[in-house]
Design a protein around this motif. Structure first.
Motif, PDB file in Angstrom:
ATOM      1  N   MET A   1      46.241  34.988  31.858  1.00  9.13           N
ATOM      2  CA  MET A   1      45.271  35.157  32.909  1.00  9.13           C
ATOM      3  C   MET A   1      45.563  34.224  34.082  1.00  9.13           C
ATOM      4  N   ALA A   2      45.856  32.970  33.798  1.00  4.01           N
ATOM      5  CA  ALA A   2      46.164  32.027  34.874  1.00  4.01           C
ATOM      6  C   ALA A   2      47.415  32.448  35.623  1.00  4.01           C
ATOM      7  N   SER A   3      48.393  33.012  34.901  1.00  3.72           N
ATOM      8  CA  SER A   3      49.617  33.442  35.582  1.00  3.72           C
ATOM      9  C   SER A   3      49.331  34.608  36.520  1.00  3.72           C
ATOM     10  N   ASP A   4      48.358  35.466  36.179  1.00  2.00           N
ATOM     11  CA  ASP A   4      47.970  36.552  37.071  1.00  2.00           C
ATOM     12  C   ASP A   4      47.407  36.001  38.370  1.00  2.00           C
ATOM     13  N   LYS A   5      46.567  34.990  38.265  1.00  2.00           N
ATOM     14  CA  LYS A   5      45.968  34.375  39.446  1.00  2.00           C
ATOM     15  C   LYS A   5      47.054  33.751  40.316  1.00  2.00           C
ATOM     16  N   GLN A   6      47.990  33.075  39.694  1.00  2.91           N
ATOM     17  CA  GLN A   6      49.085  32.453  40.436  1.00  2.91           C
ATOM     18  C   GLN A   6      49.944  33.512  41.131  1.00  2.91           C
ATOM     19  N   TYR A   7      50.189  34.623  40.454  1.00  2.00           N
ATOM     20  CA  TYR A   7      50.969  35.700  41.053  1.00  2.00           C
ATOM     21  C   TYR A   7      50.250  36.271  42.271  1.00  2.00           C
ATOM     22  N   VAL A   8      48.955  36.526  42.130  1.00  2.00           N
ATOM     23  CA  VAL A   8      48.176  37.092  43.237  1.00  2.00           C
ATOM     24  C   VAL A   8      48.157  36.117  44.414  1.00  2.00           C
ATOM     25  N   GLN A   9      47.941  34.846  44.144  1.00  2.00           N
ATOM     26  CA  GLN A   9      47.932  33.853  45.220  1.00  2.00           C
ATOM     27  C   GLN A   9      49.288  33.795  45.921  1.00  2.00           C
TER      28      GLN A   9
END
Length: 46
Positions: A1-9
Motif C-alpha cells: 500500500m505504501a509503495s502505491d502511494k509513493q508511485y502515485v506521488q
C-alpha cells in the motif's frame, strides 16, 4: 500500500515537472483530472 502511494506521488511529480517544462497536457493527465474532479465533487456535497 505504501509503495502505491509513493508511485502515485512520483507520477504526479513527474507530470507537474513536465508541465512546468512546457510539455503539453495530454491523455497522461486524465487520472489526475479524475482525482481532482472527485475531490471537488466531495467538497461541494458537504
Amino acid at each position: 500500500m505504501a509503495s502505491d502511494k509513493q508511485y502515485v506521488q512520483a507520477r504526479i511529480d513527474a507530470l507537474l515537472t513536465a508541465a512546468e517544462a512546457g510539455d503539453p497536457l495530454d491523455e497522461s493527465w486524465e487520472p489526475v483530472r479524475l482525482i481532482a474532479q472527485t475531490l471537488i465533487e466531495k467538497a461541494q456535497t458537504r
